[in-house]
Design a protein around this motif. Structure first.
Motif, PDB file in Angstrom:
ATOM      1  N   TYR A  37       0.910  -1.066   0.033  1.00  0.00           N
ATOM      2  CA  TYR A  37       0.025   0.070   0.163  1.00  0.00           C
ATOM      3  C   TYR A  37       0.836   1.212   0.024  1.00  0.00           C
ATOM      4  N   ALA A  40       2.380   1.679  -3.531  1.00  0.00           N
ATOM      5  CA  ALA A  40       1.130   1.874  -4.606  1.00  0.00           C
ATOM      6  C   ALA A  40       0.942   3.673  -4.268  1.00  0.00           C
ATOM      7  N   VAL A  45      -0.691   4.373  -7.982  1.00  0.00           N
ATOM      8  CA  VAL A  45      -1.265   3.319  -8.574  1.00  0.00           C
ATOM      9  C   VAL A  45      -2.178   2.678  -7.657  1.00  0.00           C
ATOM     10  N   PRO A  47      -3.155  -0.359  -5.341  1.00  0.00           N
ATOM     11  CA  PRO A  47      -2.517  -1.570  -4.679  1.00  0.00           C
ATOM     12  C   PRO A  47      -2.797  -2.995  -5.476  1.00  0.00           C
ATOM     13  N   CYS A  50      -0.575  -3.996  -8.181  1.00  0.00           N
ATOM     14  CA  CYS A  50       0.722  -4.515  -7.997  1.00  0.00           C
ATOM     15  C   CYS A  50       0.761  -5.762  -7.302  1.00  0.00           C
ATOM     16  N   LEU A  97       4.972  -3.169 -10.256  1.00  0.00           N
ATOM     17  CA  LEU A  97       4.144  -2.081 -10.382  1.00  0.00           C
ATOM     18  C   LEU A  97       3.401  -2.324 -11.676  1.00  0.00           C
TER      19      LEU A  97
END
Length: 107
Positions: A37, A40, A45, A47, A50, A97
């Protein structure tokens, strides 16, 4: 380039009730969840886009202990992470990512 992100699991986190009574430590899943988290958020982005590819736990973290995530960029959207306490490495691993359309045109 290394990016540093602070990480502190509050001493009243619900996971400590059962992990382990009388001698609580931060569960590995909580360390990974908070790392995912944090990364991200730092990269803007979602989470759920990912993924953690690998993780190794090297020492226990205590409730409320000040931790720091060090991130190093790798290839193909991968980030190498190391979670450190002031005096030791707690965990390390690799996460991904999401690759954006702009990223795919650069290759």
């Amino acid at each position: 380039m290394t990016t540093l992100v602070p990480l502190e699991i509050p001493a009243d986190h619900a996971a400590f009730a059962g992990h382990f009574p009388g001698n609580p430590i931060v569960p590995g899943v909580v360390l990974l969840d908070e790392t995912l988290y944090s990364v991200a958020r730092a990269h803007g982005v979602a989470p759920e886009k990912c993924a953690i590819l690998a993780a190794k736990f090297l020492s226990a973290a205590q409730p409320g202990e000040r931790l720091q995530i060090a991130l190093e960029a790798g290839d193909n959207g991968r980030l190498h992470f190391t979670i450190r306490a002031p005096d030791r490495v707690v965990a390390s691993g690799i996460l991904t990512l999401p690759v954006t359309a702009a990223d795919s045109h650069e290759r």
